[in-house]
Design a protein around this motif. Sequence first.
Motif, PDB file in Angstrom:
ATOM      1  N   ALA A 203       0.811  -1.220   0.000  1.00 14.74           N
ATOM      2  CA  ALA A 203       0.000   0.000   0.000  1.00 14.74           C
ATOM      3  C   ALA A 203       0.844   1.270   0.000  1.00 14.74           C
ATOM      4  CB  ALA A 203      -0.944  -0.006   1.196  1.00 14.74           C
ATOM      5  N   LYS A 204       2.173   1.112   0.089  1.00 13.65           N
ATOM      6  CA  LYS A 204       3.038   2.284  -0.082  1.00 13.65           C
ATOM      7  C   LYS A 204       2.765   2.894  -1.459  1.00 13.65           C
ATOM      8  CE  LYS A 204       6.755   4.853   0.935  1.00 13.65           C
ATOM      9  NZ  LYS A 204       6.678   5.788  -0.170  1.00 13.65           N
ATOM     10  N   ASN A 205       2.457   2.041  -2.430  1.00 14.09           N
ATOM     11  CA  ASN A 205       2.118   2.527  -3.777  1.00 14.09           C
ATOM     12  C   ASN A 205       0.834   3.364  -3.780  1.00 14.09           C
ATOM     13  OD1 ASN A 205       4.323   1.428  -5.062  1.00 14.09           O
ATOM     14  ND2 ASN A 205       3.268  -0.427  -5.753  1.00 14.09           N
ATOM     15  N   VAL A 206      -0.064   3.069  -2.855  1.00 19.14           N
ATOM     16  CA  VAL A 206      -1.296   3.860  -2.752  1.00 19.14           C
ATOM     17  C   VAL A 206      -0.936   5.265  -2.244  1.00 19.14           C
ATOM     18  CG1 VAL A 206      -3.527   4.080  -1.577  1.00 19.14           C
ATOM     19  CG2 VAL A 206      -2.741   1.826  -2.374  1.00 19.14           C
ATOM     20  N   ILE A 207      -0.074   5.307  -1.237  1.00 18.83           N
ATOM     21  CA  ILE A 207       0.368   6.603  -0.687  1.00 18.83           C
ATOM     22  C   ILE A 207       1.025   7.432  -1.798  1.00 18.83           C
ATOM     23  CG2 ILE A 207       1.948   7.726   0.962  1.00 18.83           C
ATOM     24  CD1 ILE A 207       1.589   5.285   2.793  1.00 18.83           C
ATOM     25  N   GLY A 221      -6.539  -1.077  -4.447  1.00 20.96           N
ATOM     26  CA  GLY A 221      -6.128  -0.495  -3.165  1.00 20.96           C
ATOM     27  C   GLY A 221      -6.390  -1.380  -1.957  1.00 20.96           C
ATOM     28  N   VAL A 222      -6.723  -2.636  -2.204  1.00 22.45           N
ATOM     29  CA  VAL A 222      -7.139  -3.510  -1.093  1.00 22.45           C
ATOM     30  C   VAL A 222      -6.064  -3.666  -0.015  1.00 22.45           C
ATOM     31  CG1 VAL A 222      -8.913  -4.865  -2.240  1.00 22.45           C
ATOM     32  CG2 VAL A 222      -6.528  -5.543  -2.497  1.00 22.45           C
ATOM     33  N   ARG A 223      -4.797  -3.496  -0.432  1.00 24.77           N
ATOM     34  CA  ARG A 223      -3.731  -3.739   0.553  1.00 24.77           C
ATOM     35  C   ARG A 223      -3.576  -2.626   1.590  1.00 24.77           C
ATOM     36  NH1 ARG A 223       0.191  -8.238  -1.549  1.00 24.77           N
ATOM     37  NH2 ARG A 223      -1.146  -9.028  -3.179  1.00 24.77           N
ATOM     38  N   ILE A 224      -4.385  -1.588   1.508  1.00 25.33           N
ATOM     39  CA  ILE A 224      -4.332  -0.580   2.586  1.00 25.33           C
ATOM     40  C   ILE A 224      -4.736  -1.202   3.916  1.00 25.33           C
ATOM     41  CG2 ILE A 224      -4.730   1.417   1.061  1.00 25.33           C
ATOM     42  CD1 ILE A 224      -7.593   1.576   2.304  1.00 25.33           C
ATOM     43  N   LYS A 225      -5.398  -2.348   3.843  1.00 22.75           N
ATOM     44  CA  LYS A 225      -5.792  -3.009   5.103  1.00 22.75           C
ATOM     45  C   LYS A 225      -4.570  -3.411   5.925  1.00 22.75           C
ATOM     46  CE  LYS A 225      -6.409  -7.822   3.505  1.00 22.75           C
ATOM     47  NZ  LYS A 225      -5.186  -8.318   4.092  1.00 22.75           N
ATOM     48  N   TYR A 231      -4.004   3.560   4.815  1.00 29.69           N
ATOM     49  CA  TYR A 231      -5.436   3.507   5.167  1.00 29.69           C
ATOM     50  C   TYR A 231      -5.916   4.886   5.624  1.00 29.69           C
ATOM     51  CZ  TYR A 231      -9.690   1.740   7.415  1.00 29.69           C
ATOM     52  OH  TYR A 231     -11.001   1.502   7.772  1.00 29.69           O
ATOM     53  N   ASP A 232      -5.142   5.487   6.544  1.00 31.98           N
ATOM     54  CA  ASP A 232      -5.526   6.804   7.082  1.00 31.98           C
ATOM     55  C   ASP A 232      -5.535   7.875   5.995  1.00 31.98           C
ATOM     56  OD1 ASP A 232      -5.779   5.644   9.520  1.00 31.98           O
ATOM     57  OD2 ASP A 232      -3.891   6.403  10.347  1.00 31.98           O
ATOM     58  N   PRO A 261     -12.017  -7.035   2.251  1.00 30.68           N
ATOM     59  CA  PRO A 261     -12.226  -5.959   3.231  1.00 30.68           C
ATOM     60  C   PRO A 261     -13.301  -4.932   2.898  1.00 30.68           C
ATOM     61  CG  PRO A 261     -10.280  -5.521   1.914  1.00 30.68           C
ATOM     62  CD  PRO A 261     -10.832  -6.832   1.435  1.00 30.68           C
ATOM     63  N   PHE A 262     -14.125  -5.192   1.889  1.00 30.12           N
ATOM     64  CA  PHE A 262     -15.123  -4.190   1.482  1.00 30.12           C
ATOM     65  C   PHE A 262     -15.961  -3.698   2.663  1.00 30.12           C
ATOM     66  CE2 PHE A 262     -19.366  -2.919   0.215  1.00 30.12           C
ATOM     67  CZ  PHE A 262     -19.113  -2.016  -0.806  1.00 30.12           C
ATOM     68  N   TYR A 263     -16.500  -4.638   3.409  1.00 27.15           N
ATOM     69  CA  TYR A 263     -17.426  -4.270   4.484  1.00 27.15           C
ATOM     70  C   TYR A 263     -16.717  -3.502   5.607  1.00 27.15           C
ATOM     71  CZ  TYR A 263     -21.172  -4.692   7.902  1.00 27.15           C
ATOM     72  OH  TYR A 263     -22.135  -4.418   8.830  1.00 27.15           O
ATOM     73  N   ASP A 264     -15.517  -3.939   5.955  1.00 26.26           N
ATOM     74  CA  ASP A 264     -14.755  -3.234   7.009  1.00 26.26           C
ATOM     75  C   ASP A 264     -14.460  -1.805   6.577  1.00 26.26           C
ATOM     76  OD1 ASP A 264     -14.716  -5.434   8.600  1.00 26.26           O
ATOM     77  OD2 ASP A 264     -12.763  -6.153   7.877  1.00 26.26           O
ATOM     78  N   PHE A 265     -14.031  -1.645   5.339  1.00 26.81           N
ATOM     79  CA  PHE A 265     -13.736  -0.304   4.824  1.00 26.81           C
ATOM     80  C   PHE A 265     -15.009   0.547   4.819  1.00 26.81           C
ATOM     81  CE2 PHE A 265      -9.988  -1.645   1.779  1.00 26.81           C
ATOM     82  CZ  PHE A 265      -9.243  -2.023   2.880  1.00 26.81           C
ATOM     83  N   PHE A 266     -16.069  -0.044   4.311  1.00 22.97           N
ATOM     84  CA  PHE A 266     -17.342   0.669   4.183  1.00 22.97           C
ATOM     85  C   PHE A 266     -17.823   1.179   5.548  1.00 22.97           C
ATOM     86  CE2 PHE A 266     -21.956   0.335   4.628  1.00 22.97           C
ATOM     87  CZ  PHE A 266     -22.368   1.282   3.714  1.00 22.97           C
TER      88      PHE A 266
END
Length: 328
Positions: A203-207, A221-225, A231-232, A261-266
Amino acid sequence: MIKKLPKIDLHCHLDGSVRVNTIIDIAKKENIKIPSFNRDIIKELIQVPKDCTSLNEYLKRFELPNDVMQSSYALERVAFELLEDAAKENIKYIEVRFAPQLHTKKGLNLSDIIQSVLNGIKKAENAYDIKGNLILGCMRIMSEEDGIEVVNAGLKFLNKGVVAIDLCGPEKEGFANEFRKITDLAREYGYNITIHAGEAASAKNVIDSINILGAKRIGHGVRIKDMKEAYDLVKEKGVTLEMCPTSNIQTKAIESIEEYPFYDFFKDDIKTTINTDNRTVSNIDLSNEIDLMFNNLEVKDKYKDIYLYTVESTFADEKTKQWLKTLI
Ligand SMILES: [Zn+2]
């Protein structure tokens, strides 16, 4: 019941969503050599195998469809049929993405390639109750110059069917700096940016995609979990995640649907949207993906909320957004 709901697909690849019969038909019409004219054999070649282990293996399924997407006729037809298939399951708005540079093998230039796909989208908009826009993909296996060429070629279509630039293909750790000039130029021109990140690498790539490349949306982006900082950042900036459940499980970005992680994120107010990625390669449609996520009943009650923030996350113009909002 799901079929009847108005739907939006923000993440759908043109070359991963070609009908099997169309591949065979175009190959016959244009004398293109393909391994067989047998539907079952072609289906097996372009669908992801059950034992797929990675994104790279998944991406091999795109070679055959791309072989038959080398003429204006083929590109227009494939785009039209994708919207036709989408409209039939009540998708009202779709952002189709493709990498123009994969379609130059028979001499088409980038402008003609983009125009052909837009023609197919327009034709479907006239025939069905659906609207579409185009996201131009820059392949991460190609050079920075190649990406800049795509950004320049798309400019005359910007806000006339083309709405964004994407970086796609295999994902390396820390890819962002290599492609920075592409997204800098694209943003200067006024393109929106969405980036495939946090799928096959951390998820460093997401940042980096948010901070360095200016992404408003992230593909997967699922790996932000697994990374609080990422994530933040996604949460704080209100970045939309284009989640594609079946595809993420096939590429092993996520082990199983239970761990998705859809539901947790949601629940935590992250803007999670449900998308197909590739209708043919993954052998799914959007109703199928929504159904997978709806196994959790609490999400089911919230479909309207999900739909409405998905409308806001589209790269559509205000008029289209207003229309989409009236449909639910
Ligand atoms: Zn994708």
